[in-house]
Design a protein around this motif. Structure first.
Motif, PDB file in Angstrom:
ATOM      1  N   SER A  11     -36.395 111.553  42.612  1.00 49.29           N
ATOM      2  CA  SER A  11     -37.428 110.677  42.304  1.00 49.29           C
ATOM      3  C   SER A  11     -36.769 109.786  40.942  1.00 49.29           C
ATOM      4  CB  SER A  11     -38.715 111.378  42.034  1.00 49.29           C
ATOM      5  OG  SER A  11     -38.332 112.376  40.669  1.00 49.29           O
ATOM      6  N   GLY A  12     -37.483 108.513  40.562  1.00 56.08           N
ATOM      7  CA  GLY A  12     -37.073 107.844  39.542  1.00 56.08           C
ATOM      8  C   GLY A  12     -38.295 106.945  39.196  1.00 56.08           C
ATOM      9  N   VAL A  13     -38.115 106.502  38.191  1.00 59.37           N
ATOM     10  CA  VAL A  13     -38.968 105.326  37.569  1.00 59.37           C
ATOM     11  C   VAL A  13     -38.289 104.442  36.486  1.00 59.37           C
ATOM     12  CG1 VAL A  13     -39.904 107.038  35.723  1.00 59.37           C
ATOM     13  CG2 VAL A  13     -41.356 105.061  36.395  1.00 59.37           C
ATOM     14  N   THR A  14     -38.823 103.172  36.608  1.00 56.74           N
ATOM     15  CA  THR A  14     -38.247 102.062  35.878  1.00 56.74           C
ATOM     16  C   THR A  14     -39.352 101.065  35.671  1.00 56.74           C
ATOM     17  OG1 THR A  14     -36.284 100.654  35.534  1.00 56.74           O
ATOM     18  CG2 THR A  14     -37.225 100.665  37.740  1.00 56.74           C
ATOM     19  N   GLU A  15     -39.075 100.095  34.532  1.00 63.73           N
ATOM     20  CA  GLU A  15     -39.856  98.872  34.269  1.00 63.73           C
ATOM     21  C   GLU A  15     -39.191  97.912  33.927  1.00 63.73           C
ATOM     22  OE1 GLU A  15     -43.376  98.017  31.116  1.00 63.73           O
ATOM     23  OE2 GLU A  15     -43.076 100.108  31.770  1.00 63.73           O
ATOM     24  N   ILE A  16     -39.557  96.559  34.691  1.00 65.50           N
ATOM     25  CA  ILE A  16     -39.254  95.560  34.276  1.00 65.50           C
ATOM     26  C   ILE A  16     -40.375  94.447  33.856  1.00 65.50           C
ATOM     27  CG2 ILE A  16     -36.998  95.628  35.487  1.00 65.50           C
ATOM     28  CD1 ILE A  16     -38.450  93.988  37.858  1.00 65.50           C
ATOM     29  N   GLU A  17     -40.019  93.452  33.146  1.00 65.02           N
ATOM     30  CA  GLU A  17     -41.034  92.468  32.814  1.00 65.02           C
ATOM     31  C   GLU A  17     -40.712  91.003  33.065  1.00 65.02           C
ATOM     32  OE1 GLU A  17     -42.925  90.274  28.713  1.00 65.02           O
ATOM     33  OE2 GLU A  17     -42.789  92.331  28.804  1.00 65.02           O
ATOM     34  N   ILE A  18     -41.369  90.347  33.972  1.00 64.61           N
ATOM     35  CA  ILE A  18     -41.244  89.011  34.592  1.00 64.61           C
ATOM     36  C   ILE A  18     -42.225  88.216  34.326  1.00 64.61           C
ATOM     37  CG2 ILE A  18     -40.514  87.559  36.723  1.00 64.61           C
ATOM     38  CD1 ILE A  18     -39.364  90.157  37.798  1.00 64.61           C
TER      39      ILE A  18
ATOM     40  N   ARG B  97     -44.068  87.711  31.678  1.00 62.85           N
ATOM     41  CA  ARG B  97     -45.225  88.684  31.014  1.00 62.85           C
ATOM     42  C   ARG B  97     -45.814  89.594  31.909  1.00 62.85           C
ATOM     43  NH1 ARG B  97     -48.243  83.728  27.666  1.00 62.85           N
ATOM     44  NH2 ARG B  97     -46.515  83.187  26.392  1.00 62.85           N
ATOM     45  N   SER B  98     -45.615  89.522  33.351  1.00 68.07           N
ATOM     46  CA  SER B  98     -45.991  90.610  34.283  1.00 68.07           C
ATOM     47  C   SER B  98     -45.188  91.913  34.109  1.00 68.07           C
ATOM     48  CB  SER B  98     -46.121  90.151  35.478  1.00 68.07           C
ATOM     49  OG  SER B  98     -47.335  89.245  35.666  1.00 68.07           O
ATOM     50  N   ARG B  99     -45.746  92.998  33.888  1.00 70.61           N
ATOM     51  CA  ARG B  99     -45.005  94.344  34.090  1.00 70.61           C
ATOM     52  C   ARG B  99     -44.780  94.664  35.490  1.00 70.61           C
ATOM     53  NH1 ARG B  99     -48.342  98.246  30.910  1.00 70.61           N
ATOM     54  NH2 ARG B  99     -46.547  99.607  31.259  1.00 70.61           N
ATOM     55  N   PHE B 100     -43.940  95.016  35.685  1.00 66.98           N
ATOM     56  CA  PHE B 100     -43.502  95.669  37.159  1.00 66.98           C
ATOM     57  C   PHE B 100     -42.957  97.084  37.025  1.00 66.98           C
ATOM     58  CE2 PHE B 100     -43.781  91.314  38.041  1.00 66.98           C
ATOM     59  CZ  PHE B 100     -44.362  91.115  39.008  1.00 66.98           C
ATOM     60  N   ILE B 101     -43.728  98.033  37.303  1.00 69.82           N
ATOM     61  CA  ILE B 101     -43.259  99.395  37.117  1.00 69.82           C
ATOM     62  C   ILE B 101     -42.849 100.033  38.711  1.00 69.82           C
ATOM     63  CG2 ILE B 101     -43.632 101.888  36.227  1.00 69.82           C
ATOM     64  CD1 ILE B 101     -45.902 100.728  34.600  1.00 69.82           C
ATOM     65  N   GLY B 102     -41.553 100.326  38.813  1.00 71.27           N
ATOM     66  CA  GLY B 102     -41.243 100.892  40.140  1.00 71.27           C
ATOM     67  C   GLY B 102     -40.797 102.470  39.844  1.00 71.27           C
ATOM     68  N   TYR B 103     -41.631 103.037  41.016  1.00 73.07           N
ATOM     69  CA  TYR B 103     -41.264 104.393  41.419  1.00 73.07           C
ATOM     70  C   TYR B 103     -40.786 104.768  42.780  1.00 73.07           C
ATOM     71  CZ  TYR B 103     -44.951 105.050  37.699  1.00 73.07           C
ATOM     72  OH  TYR B 103     -45.598 104.967  36.433  1.00 73.07           O
ATOM     73  N   VAL B 104     -40.025 105.536  42.743  1.00 76.14           N
ATOM     74  CA  VAL B 104     -39.236 106.066  44.086  1.00 76.14           C
ATOM     75  C   VAL B 104     -39.225 107.850  44.108  1.00 76.14           C
ATOM     76  CG1 VAL B 104     -37.136 106.360  42.980  1.00 76.14           C
ATOM     77  CG2 VAL B 104     -37.323 105.830  45.442  1.00 76.14           C
ATOM     78  N   GLU B 105     -39.580 108.081  45.290  1.00 69.87           N
ATOM     79  CA  GLU B 105     -39.640 109.484  45.788  1.00 69.87           C
ATOM     80  C   GLU B 105     -39.031 109.701  47.131  1.00 69.87           C
ATOM     81  OE1 GLU B 105     -41.152 111.410  43.647  1.00 69.87           O
ATOM     82  OE2 GLU B 105     -41.836 113.116  44.658  1.00 69.87           O
TER      83      GLU B 105
ATOM     84  N   ALA C  52     -54.207  99.056  37.258  1.00 67.05           N
ATOM     85  CA  ALA C  52     -53.230  97.938  37.292  1.00 67.05           C
ATOM     86  C   ALA C  52     -53.819  96.830  38.249  1.00 67.05           C
ATOM     87  CB  ALA C  52     -51.999  98.606  37.858  1.00 67.05           C
ATOM     88  N   THR C  53     -52.965  95.891  38.170  1.00 64.08           N
ATOM     89  CA  THR C  53     -53.638  94.545  39.047  1.00 64.08           C
ATOM     90  C   THR C  53     -53.177  94.614  40.496  1.00 64.08           C
ATOM     91  OG1 THR C  53     -52.813  93.337  37.369  1.00 64.08           O
ATOM     92  CG2 THR C  53     -53.614  92.281  39.376  1.00 64.08           C
ATOM     93  N   HIS C  54     -52.105  95.652  40.677  1.00 64.18           N
ATOM     94  CA  HIS C  54     -51.666  95.981  42.064  1.00 64.18           C
ATOM     95  C   HIS C  54     -50.685  97.156  42.142  1.00 64.18           C
ATOM     96  CE1 HIS C  54     -53.021  91.885  43.570  1.00 64.18           C
ATOM     97  NE2 HIS C  54     -52.470  91.159  42.379  1.00 64.18           N
ATOM     98  N   ASN C  55     -50.901  97.774  43.085  1.00 66.51           N
ATOM     99  CA  ASN C  55     -50.082  99.009  43.375  1.00 66.51           C
ATOM    100  C   ASN C  55     -49.517  98.838  44.643  1.00 66.51           C
ATOM    101  OD1 ASN C  55     -50.084 101.022  40.946  1.00 66.51           O
ATOM    102  ND2 ASN C  55     -52.324 100.510  41.569  1.00 66.51           N
ATOM    103  N   CYS C  56     -48.352  97.973  44.991  1.00 71.18           N
ATOM    104  CA  CYS C  56     -47.756  97.747  46.049  1.00 71.18           C
ATOM    105  C   CYS C  56     -46.480  98.697  46.655  1.00 71.18           C
ATOM    106  CB  CYS C  56     -47.115  96.315  46.061  1.00 71.18           C
ATOM    107  SG  CYS C  56     -48.199  95.177  45.586  1.00 71.18           S
ATOM    108  N   SER C  57     -46.429  98.995  47.847  1.00 73.54           N
ATOM    109  CA  SER C  57     -45.686 100.176  48.344  1.00 73.54           C
ATOM    110  C   SER C  57     -44.963  99.802  49.566  1.00 73.54           C
ATOM    111  CB  SER C  57     -46.263 101.347  48.366  1.00 73.54           C
ATOM    112  OG  SER C  57     -47.309 101.283  49.402  1.00 73.54           O
TER     113      SER C  57
END
Length: 216
Positions: free
Chosen positions: A11-18, A20-28, A50-55
């Protein structure tokens, strides 16, 4: 069983900003659709605000289960680009969620596709892609006089992995070799011992090797 395939290490998690929007990525790593859905549901619960949790996820030896969810983003701008990153990296049994906190600046369809694709790529990097290669286990029972030479030569050959050495009346050297590549090993060990070796086969298993991630 597949002889080799790619998946995520764990598993892993990371975050980027584009913009002013925050995008937090999770993988499993997931092996069933139920596991994938539970993973996605847990993150939706964690990021309820959150505004969206896309998958997206891909499961199965032949990628027979593939799903993508835009979770309220314009159709095709979130789940599909996440799924495309999984496909491009040829990973199996893998689920990714990219959570977005809107920062006030609209990205447009193209911007969303790039942002969610980037979020998925960064998540895979955080989780580490591995290639799982099927190996067969062979056990060589031989006299102690052969051990030093055989152990040194095996350690000099990266295609062979010493799994275990057992010390009883005779020494048993257990070696993992990629499935389909066992004939040269058996011939080589037989030659080194002048045929004075007892050979048996154990259970096969996957060995994992790290791989680079391809971006969108």
């Amino acid at each position: 069983m597949l002889k080799r395939y790619f998946t995520i290490k764990g598993s892993g998690v990371t975050e980027i900003e584009i913009n002013r929007s925050r995008f937090i990525g999770y993988v499993e790593r997931v092996e069933t659709e139920e596991q994938a859905q539970a993973f996605i549901a847990s993150l939706k619960k964690k990021h309820w605000d959150a505004t969206h949790n896309c998958s997206a996820y891909i499961i199965g030896e032949h990628d027979q289960i593939q799903k993508a969810d835009d979770d309220g983003e314009p159709s095709g701008t979130a789940g599909k680009p996440i799924l495309e990153v999984l496909k491009k990296n040829h990973v199996k049994d893998t689920a990714v969620v990219v959570t977005r906190y809107f920062g006030g600046i609209k990205l447009g369809a193209g911007g969303l596709i790039r942002a969610y694709g980037k979020g998925a790529s960064e998540a895979l990097k955080a989780g580490t892609i591995v290639e799982r290669v099927l190996h067969d286990l062979y056990q060589f029972e031989l006299d102690y006089t052969f051990l030093g030479k055989i152990e040194n030569e095996l350690r000099a050959k990266p295609q062979y992995i010493i799994d275990h050495i057992g010390y009883l009346d005779m020494v048993t050297v257990s070696v993992l070799v990629e499935t389909g590549q066992e004939a040269p090993l058996i011939e080589w060990m037989t030659d080194l011992t002048s045929g004075q070796v007892k050979i048996s086969q154990g259970e096969s298993r996957y060995i994992e090797f790290d791989k680079e991630v391809s971006d969108t």
